[in-house]
Design a protein around this motif. Sequence first.
Motif, mmCIF file in Angstrom:
data_model
loop_
_atom_site.group_PDB
_atom_site.id
_atom_site.type_symbol
_atom_site.label_atom_id
_atom_site.label_comp_id
_atom_site.label_asym_id
_atom_site.label_seq_id
_atom_site.Cartn_x
_atom_site.Cartn_y
_atom_site.Cartn_z
ATOM 1 N N GLN A 73 0.843 -1.191 0.000
ATOM 2 C CA GLN A 73 0.000 0.000 0.000
ATOM 3 C C GLN A 73 0.878 1.241 0.000
ATOM 4 O O GLN A 73 2.038 1.196 0.430
ATOM 5 N N ASN A 74 0.306 2.338 -0.469
ATOM 6 C CA ASN A 74 0.937 3.644 -0.366
ATOM 7 C C ASN A 74 1.088 3.988 1.120
ATOM 8 O O ASN A 74 0.310 3.515 1.953
ATOM 9 N N GLY A 75 2.020 4.826 1.491
ATOM 10 C CA GLY A 75 2.279 5.154 2.891
ATOM 11 C C GLY A 75 1.081 5.743 3.603
ATOM 12 O O GLY A 75 0.737 5.340 4.714
ATOM 13 N N PHE A 76 0.398 6.725 2.966
ATOM 14 C CA PHE A 76 -0.754 7.357 3.605
ATOM 15 C C PHE A 76 -1.939 6.402 3.685
ATOM 16 O O PHE A 76 -2.654 6.362 4.690
ATOM 17 N N VAL A 77 -2.142 5.619 2.641
ATOM 18 C CA VAL A 77 -3.241 4.649 2.645
ATOM 19 C C VAL A 77 -2.963 3.556 3.674
ATOM 20 O O VAL A 77 -3.869 3.091 4.366
ATOM 21 N N ARG A 78 -1.700 3.159 3.819
ATOM 22 C CA ARG A 78 -1.331 2.173 4.847
ATOM 23 C C ARG A 78 -1.626 2.731 6.238
ATOM 24 O O ARG A 78 -2.141 2.028 7.108
ATOM 25 N N PHE A 79 -1.315 4.019 6.443
ATOM 26 C CA PHE A 79 -1.589 4.667 7.722
ATOM 27 C C PHE A 79 -3.087 4.655 8.014
ATOM 28 O O PHE A 79 -3.509 4.346 9.132
ATOM 29 N N LEU A 80 -3.923 4.983 7.006
ATOM 30 C CA LEU A 80 -5.374 4.970 7.211
ATOM 31 C C LEU A 80 -5.910 3.560 7.444
ATOM 32 O O LEU A 80 -6.844 3.361 8.233
ATOM 33 N N THR A 81 -5.308 2.572 6.787
ATOM 34 C CA THR A 81 -5.728 1.180 6.995
ATOM 35 C C THR A 81 -5.389 0.735 8.411
ATOM 36 O O THR A 81 -6.201 0.060 9.071
ATOM 37 N N ILE A 82 -4.224 1.105 8.892
ATOM 38 C CA ILE A 82 -3.851 0.770 10.279
ATOM 39 C C ILE A 82 -4.762 1.503 11.258
ATOM 40 O O ILE A 82 -5.183 0.942 12.285
ATOM 41 N N LEU A 83 -5.078 2.764 10.942
ATOM 42 C CA LEU A 83 -5.992 3.524 11.797
ATOM 43 C C LEU A 83 -7.372 2.858 11.849
ATOM 44 O O LEU A 83 -7.976 2.750 12.923
ATOM 45 N N LEU A 84 -7.852 2.373 10.689
ATOM 46 C CA LEU A 84 -9.128 1.657 10.653
ATOM 47 C C LEU A 84 -9.039 0.354 11.438
ATOM 48 O O LEU A 84 -9.971 -0.015 12.162
ATOM 49 N N TRP A 85 -7.911 -0.339 11.313
ATOM 50 C CA TRP A 85 -7.720 -1.585 12.061
ATOM 51 C C TRP A 85 -7.751 -1.312 13.562
ATOM 52 O O TRP A 85 -8.362 -2.061 14.324
ATOM 53 N N LEU A 86 -7.100 -0.220 13.997
ATOM 54 C CA LEU A 86 -7.117 0.124 15.419
ATOM 55 C C LEU A 86 -8.515 0.552 15.881
ATOM 56 O O LEU A 86 -8.882 0.332 17.037
ATOM 57 N N LEU A 87 -9.291 1.158 14.981
ATOM 58 C CA LEU A 87 -10.657 1.564 15.328
ATOM 59 C C LEU A 87 -11.580 0.357 15.486
ATOM 60 O O LEU A 87 -12.552 0.414 16.239
ATOM 61 N N LYS A 88 -11.263 -0.739 14.830
ATOM 62 C CA LYS A 88 -12.116 -1.928 14.900
ATOM 63 C C LYS A 88 -12.108 -2.556 16.291
ATOM 64 O O LYS A 88 -13.119 -3.137 16.708
ATOM 65 N N ILE A 89 -11.020 -2.443 17.006
ATOM 66 C CA ILE A 89 -10.926 -3.087 18.326
ATOM 67 C C ILE A 89 -11.907 -2.467 19.317
ATOM 68 O O ILE A 89 -12.731 -3.184 19.904
ATOM 69 N N PRO A 90 -11.894 -1.132 19.532
ATOM 70 C CA PRO A 90 -12.906 -0.593 20.453
ATOM 71 C C PRO A 90 -14.335 -0.698 19.918
ATOM 72 O O PRO A 90 -15.288 -0.798 20.696
ATOM 73 N N THR A 91 -14.480 -0.718 18.587
ATOM 74 C CA THR A 91 -15.821 -0.877 18.022
ATOM 75 C C THR A 91 -16.372 -2.267 18.345
ATOM 76 O O THR A 91 -17.536 -2.404 18.741
ATOM 77 N N ALA A 92 -15.533 -3.282 18.201
ATOM 78 C CA ALA A 92 -15.976 -4.646 18.548
ATOM 79 C C ALA A 92 -16.293 -4.743 20.031
ATOM 80 O O ALA A 92 -17.296 -5.354 20.424
ATOM 81 N N ILE A 93 -15.483 -4.129 20.869
ATOM 82 C CA ILE A 93 -15.739 -4.143 22.319
ATOM 83 C C ILE A 93 -17.052 -3.445 22.634
ATOM 84 O O ILE A 93 -17.856 -3.921 23.447
ATOM 85 N N ALA A 94 -17.300 -2.299 21.983
ATOM 86 C CA ALA A 94 -18.536 -1.544 22.236
ATOM 87 C C ALA A 94 -19.769 -2.332 21.814
ATOM 88 O O ALA A 94 -20.783 -2.349 22.517
ATOM 89 N N PHE A 95 -19.690 -3.010 20.669
ATOM 90 C CA PHE A 95 -20.852 -3.776 20.213
ATOM 91 C C PHE A 95 -21.070 -5.028 21.055
ATOM 92 O O PHE A 95 -22.209 -5.418 21.304
ATOM 93 N N LEU A 96 -20.014 -5.658 21.506
ATOM 94 C CA LEU A 96 -20.177 -6.816 22.392
ATOM 95 C C LEU A 96 -20.756 -6.388 23.734
ATOM 96 O O LEU A 96 -21.567 -7.096 24.329
ATOM 97 N N THR A 97 -20.347 -5.207 24.213
ATOM 98 C CA THR A 97 -20.925 -4.672 25.448
ATOM 99 C C THR A 97 -22.398 -4.327 25.254
ATOM 100 O O THR A 97 -23.219 -4.577 26.139
ATOM 101 N N ALA A 98 -22.738 -3.773 24.091
ATOM 102 C CA ALA A 98 -24.145 -3.463 23.806
ATOM 103 C C ALA A 98 -24.980 -4.733 23.753
ATOM 104 O O ALA A 98 -26.128 -4.749 24.205
ATOM 105 N N LEU A 99 -24.398 -5.801 23.221
ATOM 106 C CA LEU A 99 -25.113 -7.083 23.213
ATOM 107 C C LEU A 99 -25.374 -7.575 24.618
ATOM 108 O O LEU A 99 -26.464 -8.050 24.935
ATOM 109 N N ARG A 100 -24.384 -7.475 25.463
ATOM 110 C CA ARG A 100 -24.553 -7.930 26.844
ATOM 111 C C ARG A 100 -25.578 -7.084 27.576
ATOM 112 O O ARG A 100 -26.359 -7.593 28.379
ATOM 113 N N GLN A 101 -25.609 -5.774 27.304
ATOM 114 C CA GLN A 101 -26.588 -4.906 27.954
ATOM 115 C C GLN A 101 -28.003 -5.198 27.485
ATOM 116 O O GLN A 101 -28.958 -4.968 28.214
#
Length: 169
Positions: A73-101
Motif C-alpha cells: 500500500q501507499n504510505g498514507f493509505v497504509r496509515f489509514l488502513t492501520i488507523l481503521l484496524w485500530l478503530l475496529k478493536i474498540p468498536t468490537a468491544i462496544a458492540f459486544l458490550t451493547a449485546l450484553r446490555q
Amino acid sequence: FRRGLDPAKLALGGTVLSFVISPFAAPVYNLPIFLFGNFAQESSDAVQSLKVFSGLLSASIVFDLIWMINNEQNGFVRFLTILLWLLKIPTAIAFLTALRQRGSQFMGIGDDVHGPTVWSMPGGFTSGGREGYQTVGDEPRAPPPPRTNIVAPVPQPAPGVQPGGYQNV
C-alpha cells in the motif's frame, strides 16, 4: 472504559474511514461490514444482526492483518488502513458490550448462569414440599405422621329460611 464507548459513533467513524480508503488498495470488505454495522445498531431489537456484525467485525480484525502482510500500500493509505484496524478493536468491544446490555451473549460466552433456563431435578424432585434425594449413607427417614382432618360442623340454615332462596326484607 467499555461503557463510555458509543457504538453508533464508532460504527459511523469506521464507515467514513473505510469509505475514504475504498478507492485505493485496501480490503474491500471493510465498507460493507461497517455499513451493515450502522444498520444493525439503529434497530433496537435486532440482537441477531448485532451478533452477526460483532462476529464479522471481530473476524475482520484478523483478516486485516493477513491482508496487510500480503499486500503493498501507499504510505498514507497504509496509515489509514492501520488507523481503521485500530478503530475496529474498540468498536468490537462496544458492540459486544451493547449485546450484553441487551441481555444477549455472544456465541454462548457469558456469565449469566441464572438466565431464563428453569432448572429442576429429574423425576420431579424439586423443593416444593419434598425433601429431595436421600443419599445412600443416610439413615432411612421415618414417614411423617398421618394427618388427621378436623372437619368443622356444617352450619344449618335458620328456621323459616329456605337454602338458596331469596329473602324479603
